[in-house]
Design an enzyme around this catalytic site. Structure first.
Site, PDB file in Angstrom:
ATOM      1  N   ARG A 163       0.814  -1.228   0.000  1.00 20.84           N
ATOM      2  CA  ARG A 163       0.000   0.000   0.000  1.00 20.84           C
ATOM      3  C   ARG A 163       0.843   1.271   0.000  1.00 20.84           C
ATOM      4  O   ARG A 163       0.444   2.292   0.557  1.00 20.84           O
ATOM      5  CB  ARG A 163      -0.949   0.041   1.217  1.00 20.84           C
ATOM      6  CG  ARG A 163      -2.039  -0.998   1.197  1.00 20.84           C
ATOM      7  CD  ARG A 163      -3.235  -0.515   0.399  1.00 20.84           C
ATOM      8  NE  ARG A 163      -4.245  -1.550   0.310  1.00 20.84           N
ATOM      9  CZ  ARG A 163      -5.357  -1.573   1.032  1.00 20.84           C
ATOM     10  NH1 ARG A 163      -5.602  -0.638   1.886  1.00 20.84           N
ATOM     11  NH2 ARG A 163      -6.209  -2.550   0.864  1.00 20.84           N
ATOM     12  N   ARG A 180      -3.436   6.519   1.023  1.00 24.62           N
ATOM     13  CA  ARG A 180      -3.970   7.723   1.679  1.00 24.62           C
ATOM     14  C   ARG A 180      -3.031   8.433   2.630  1.00 24.62           C
ATOM     15  O   ARG A 180      -3.317   9.544   3.040  1.00 24.62           O
ATOM     16  CB  ARG A 180      -5.274   7.378   2.406  1.00 24.62           C
ATOM     17  CG  ARG A 180      -6.416   7.145   1.450  1.00 24.62           C
ATOM     18  CD  ARG A 180      -7.544   6.426   2.130  1.00 24.62           C
ATOM     19  NE  ARG A 180      -7.113   5.095   2.515  1.00 24.62           N
ATOM     20  CZ  ARG A 180      -7.890   4.193   3.101  1.00 24.62           C
ATOM     21  NH1 ARG A 180      -9.136   4.491   3.393  1.00 24.62           N
ATOM     22  NH2 ARG A 180      -7.433   2.998   3.394  1.00 24.62           N
ATOM     23  N   ARG A 186      -6.833  11.409  -6.006  1.00 21.86           N
ATOM     24  CA  ARG A 186      -8.109  10.723  -5.822  1.00 21.86           C
ATOM     25  C   ARG A 186      -9.274  11.715  -5.877  1.00 21.86           C
ATOM     26  O   ARG A 186     -10.328  11.408  -6.429  1.00 21.86           O
ATOM     27  CB  ARG A 186      -8.149   9.951  -4.512  1.00 21.86           C
ATOM     28  CG  ARG A 186      -9.344   9.019  -4.485  1.00 21.86           C
ATOM     29  CD  ARG A 186      -9.433   8.214  -3.243  1.00 21.86           C
ATOM     30  NE  ARG A 186      -9.755   9.047  -2.098  1.00 21.86           N
ATOM     31  CZ  ARG A 186     -10.258   8.599  -0.972  1.00 21.86           C
ATOM     32  NH1 ARG A 186     -10.458   7.312  -0.821  1.00 21.86           N
ATOM     33  NH2 ARG A 186     -10.511   9.408   0.021  1.00 21.86           N
ATOM     34  N   ASP A 220      -6.647  -3.011  -7.280  1.00 23.98           N
ATOM     35  CA  ASP A 220      -7.186  -3.667  -6.088  1.00 23.98           C
ATOM     36  C   ASP A 220      -7.436  -5.128  -6.394  1.00 23.98           C
ATOM     37  O   ASP A 220      -7.656  -5.492  -7.555  1.00 23.98           O
ATOM     38  CB  ASP A 220      -8.485  -2.989  -5.643  1.00 23.98           C
ATOM     39  CG  ASP A 220      -8.788  -3.328  -4.191  1.00 23.98           C
ATOM     40  OD1 ASP A 220      -8.249  -2.653  -3.307  1.00 23.98           O
ATOM     41  OD2 ASP A 220      -9.529  -4.300  -3.948  1.00 23.98           O
ATOM     42  N   TYR A 237     -14.721 -11.869   0.093  1.00 20.69           N
ATOM     43  CA  TYR A 237     -15.506 -10.684  -0.271  1.00 20.69           C
ATOM     44  C   TYR A 237     -16.688 -11.058  -1.153  1.00 20.69           C
ATOM     45  O   TYR A 237     -17.754 -10.458  -1.085  1.00 20.69           O
ATOM     46  CB  TYR A 237     -14.617  -9.652  -0.975  1.00 20.69           C
ATOM     47  CG  TYR A 237     -13.601  -9.034  -0.035  1.00 20.69           C
ATOM     48  CD1 TYR A 237     -13.951  -7.957   0.769  1.00 20.69           C
ATOM     49  CD2 TYR A 237     -12.313  -9.533   0.077  1.00 20.69           C
ATOM     50  CE1 TYR A 237     -13.038  -7.392   1.648  1.00 20.69           C
ATOM     51  CE2 TYR A 237     -11.390  -8.975   0.946  1.00 20.69           C
ATOM     52  CZ  TYR A 237     -11.760  -7.905   1.740  1.00 20.69           C
ATOM     53  OH  TYR A 237     -10.870  -7.357   2.609  1.00 20.69           O
TER      54      TYR A 237
HETATM   55  O1  CP3 Z   1       0.174  -1.737  -2.418  1.00 24.89           O
HETATM   56  C1  CP3 Z   1      -0.149  -0.846  -3.220  1.00 24.89           C
HETATM   57  O2  CP3 Z   1       0.271   0.338  -3.119  1.00 24.89           O
HETATM   58  C2  CP3 Z   1      -0.983  -1.220  -4.428  1.00 24.89           C
HETATM   59  C3  CP3 Z   1      -2.380  -1.006  -4.318  1.00 24.89           C
HETATM   60  C4  CP3 Z   1      -3.295  -1.949  -3.551  1.00 24.89           C
HETATM   61  C5  CP3 Z   1      -4.559  -1.506  -3.078  1.00 24.89           C
HETATM   62  N1  CP3 Z   1      -5.234  -2.581  -2.583  1.00 24.89           N
HETATM   63  C6  CP3 Z   1      -5.054  -0.126  -3.169  1.00 24.89           C
HETATM   64  C7  CP3 Z   1      -6.147   0.287  -2.281  1.00 24.89           C
HETATM   65  C8  CP3 Z   1      -3.193  -3.313  -3.254  1.00 24.89           C
HETATM   66  C9  CP3 Z   1      -2.035  -4.268  -3.473  1.00 24.89           C
HETATM   67  C10 CP3 Z   1      -4.429  -3.690  -2.641  1.00 24.89           C
HETATM   68  C11 CP3 Z   1      -4.738  -5.065  -2.218  1.00 24.89           C
HETATM   69  C12 CP3 Z   1      -5.928  -5.332  -1.415  1.00 24.89           C
HETATM   70  N2  CP3 Z   1      -7.177  -4.774  -1.526  1.00 24.89           N
HETATM   71  C13 CP3 Z   1      -6.007  -6.339  -0.426  1.00 24.89           C
HETATM   72  C14 CP3 Z   1      -4.889  -7.268  -0.045  1.00 24.89           C
HETATM   73  C15 CP3 Z   1      -3.876  -6.612   0.809  1.00 24.89           C
HETATM   74  C16 CP3 Z   1      -4.341  -6.321   2.190  1.00 24.89           C
HETATM   75  O3  CP3 Z   1      -4.384  -5.126   2.526  1.00 24.89           O
HETATM   76  O4  CP3 Z   1      -4.595  -7.277   2.924  1.00 24.89           O
HETATM   77  C17 CP3 Z   1      -7.310  -6.316   0.114  1.00 24.89           C
HETATM   78  C18 CP3 Z   1      -7.837  -7.199   1.219  1.00 24.89           C
HETATM   79  C19 CP3 Z   1      -8.032  -5.329  -0.619  1.00 24.89           C
HETATM   80  C20 CP3 Z   1      -9.481  -4.991  -0.474  1.00 24.89           C
HETATM   81  C21 CP3 Z   1      -9.685  -3.589  -0.102  1.00 24.89           C
HETATM   82  N3  CP3 Z   1      -9.389  -2.507  -0.906  1.00 24.89           N
HETATM   83  C22 CP3 Z   1     -10.226  -3.102   1.115  1.00 24.89           C
HETATM   84  C23 CP3 Z   1     -10.642  -3.974   2.284  1.00 24.89           C
HETATM   85  C24 CP3 Z   1     -10.242  -1.721   1.018  1.00 24.89           C
HETATM   86  C25 CP3 Z   1     -10.844  -0.766   2.012  1.00 24.89           C
HETATM   87  C26 CP3 Z   1     -10.038  -0.684   3.253  1.00 24.89           C
HETATM   88  C27 CP3 Z   1      -9.014   0.373   3.128  1.00 24.89           C
HETATM   89  O5  CP3 Z   1      -7.819   0.127   3.403  1.00 24.89           O
HETATM   90  O6  CP3 Z   1      -9.441   1.480   2.793  1.00 24.89           O
HETATM   91  C28 CP3 Z   1      -9.681  -1.359  -0.230  1.00 24.89           C
HETATM   92  C29 CP3 Z   1      -9.481   0.002  -0.756  1.00 24.89           C
HETATM   93  C30 CP3 Z   1      -8.121   0.375  -1.221  1.00 24.89           C
HETATM   94  N4  CP3 Z   1      -7.326  -0.375  -2.044  1.00 24.89           N
HETATM   95  C31 CP3 Z   1      -7.448   1.594  -0.926  1.00 24.89           C
HETATM   96  C32 CP3 Z   1      -6.202   1.548  -1.593  1.00 24.89           C
HETATM   97  C33 CP3 Z   1      -5.145   2.606  -1.647  1.00 24.89           C
HETATM   98  C34 CP3 Z   1      -7.994   2.745  -0.114  1.00 24.89           C
HETATM   99  C35 CP3 Z   1      -9.105   3.333  -0.906  1.00 24.89           C
HETATM  100  C36 CP3 Z   1      -9.185   4.821  -0.857  1.00 24.89           C
HETATM  101  O7  CP3 Z   1      -8.347   5.512  -1.447  1.00 24.89           O
HETATM  102  O8  CP3 Z   1     -10.180   5.253  -0.260  1.00 24.89           O
END
Ligand code: CP3
Length: 357
Positions: free
Chosen positions: A29, A33, A42, A79, A155
């Site tokens: 990540r 944010r 964003r 994602d 999910y």
């Molecule tokens: O690592 C990186 O920089 C690459 C981008 C990336 C995102 N999601 C961007 C994202 C990667 C590799 C993921 C993987 C992901 N997504 C996983 C596996 C890794 C982990 O964290 O366990 C999972 C379970 C998800 C599902 C997901 N996406 C959730 C549960 C959420 C909401 C929770 C949260 O952290 O906000 C997301 C949203 C998400 N994916 C965001 C980002 C940067 C935040 C969204 C935003 O900008 O509001």
């Protein structure tokens, strides 16, 4: 596309357990944010999905952390839930609420309708990969990724994030045949998806099994690892004469390191509960490791961050015939101070040199 030999390949070489001058570092990540520039992009895109589905925006945010920090790899901005979205489940993100599916998979009829989607529906991801690869111009390698079939299925069945995994576990215990079918279709889709990312220019791929650790021993192997292994065995492992390393990360998977290491991956990602010295002994350096600092250590201030980084590097010890990619044990928190990342990267690069001779 620039040949890998002209770029910083410390990351790829470490995954393949080849000699390198220092321990490479990137953060799960890393584009997110905690960076004000991410939030600004964003806002322009209107939403998280607006960002992820537009290759220009996705490319822009992928590169943001690299412009700030001396990271050794880029990870595609996307994602894991793009896959079930392409399967027709209707993904949305409510502000501050996390992901939601309009059409979760709960009944026998839902399961019967599931099919491997046409990869054209994920074209925006592959276009982002090609664009990022071009823009990187050989600075650092690009990582592609997908969720593990089990984590993605959580999910798909729950319809959103869950604290207790009640719906998917109800299906697992009462109708395991239905869950196996969901996992099977998802594994086939994931393999095609990762192979298309590799075709588009991804130089390593990572499989995120964020929730495999919620399963009982025995059921983890049956419902998660088997399908991760199926994905790995269907991947192309060489592209343009370069090996494409595969990283398998199971959060909470510390007790299963040997079997994860034997699933065909080049590297195993580990959370912060794992001791890297013990982990190396257990798998006898058959694979590299990626991890494993507690993301919350980034809140401890400069001295604590440096001390925790050294603790992780000391635990791994002299790298020898092993391989270590420094990372956090899970994604960086959105509340992390960006300066903490600069401190971490500096300490990893500086302190690790003694372990590479
Ligand atoms: O690592 C990186 O920089 C690459 C981008 C990336 C995102 N999601 C961007 C994202 C990667 C590799 C993921 C993987 C992901 N997504 C996983 C596996 C890794 C982990 O964290 O366990 C999972 C379970 C998800 C599902 C997901 N996406 C959730 C549960 C959420 C909401 C929770 C949260 O952290 O906000 C997301 C949203 C998400 N994916 C965001 C980002 C940067 C935040 C969204 C935003 O900008 O509001």
């Amino acid at each position: 596309m620039s040949p890998a030999s002209t770029e910083n390949s410390v990351f790829l070489r470490s995954l393949l357990r080849e000699p390198v001058p220092y321990t490479p570092v990137w953060l799960m990540r890393q584009a997110g944010r905690y960076l004000p520039e991410y939030n600004a992009t964003r806002a322009r895109a209107g939403s998280f999905l607006g960002l992820a589905k537009n290759p220009d925006y996705a490319c822009e945010v992928t590169l943001q952390p690299l412009d700030r920090f001396a990271l050794d790899a880029a990870i595609l901005f996307s994602d894991i839930l793009t896959v079930p979205d392409a399967m027709g489940l209707g993904l949305s993100f409510e502000q501050g609420e996390g992901p939601r599916f309009a059409h979760p998979i709960r009944t026998e009829q839902d399961v019967a309708r599931l099919a491997v989607p046409d990869m054209e529906s994920l074209r925006y991801v592959f276009d982002a990969v090609s664009l990022i690869r071009r823009q990187l111009a050989g600075r650092v390698p690009l990582i592609g990724f997908a969720g593990s079939p089990f984590t993605v299925s959580c999910y798909m069945v729950e319809g959103k994030g869950s604290d207790d995994y009640r719906l998917i576990k109800t299906m697992m215990y009462s109708r395991p045949d239905l869950l196996h079918r969901i996992l099977d279709v998802t594994a086939q889709t994931t393999a095609a998806y990762l192979n298309a990312q590799i075709d588009a220019g991804a130089q390593a791929v990572m499989i995120f099994d964020s929730w495999g650790g919620v399963l009982a021993d025995g059921l983890f192997q049956e419902f998660s690892l088997t399908y991760t292994q199926r994905v790995i065995s269907a991947l192309q492992r060489e592209r343009e004469g370069q090996r494409i390393p595969v990283i398998a990360f199971t959060k909470g998977g510390g007790q299963w390191l040997e079997s994860i290491a034997d699933a065909g991956c080049d590297a195993v990602g580990v959370d912060w509960t794992v001791n890297l010295a013990a982990a190396r002994r257990r798998v006898q350096d058959r694979v590299a490791f990626q991890g494993n600092m507690d993301p919350m250590a980034l809140f401890g201030g400069e001295d604590a961050i440096r001390a925790e980084a050294r603790r992780v590097l000391d635990a791994f010890g002299p790298v020898g015939k092993g391989g270590h990619v420094f990372n956090l044990g899970h994604g960086i928190s959105q509340f992390s101070p960006p300066d903490a990342v600069a401190v971490l990267v500096d300490e990893v690069h500086r302190y690790s040199r003694q372990f590479h001779v």
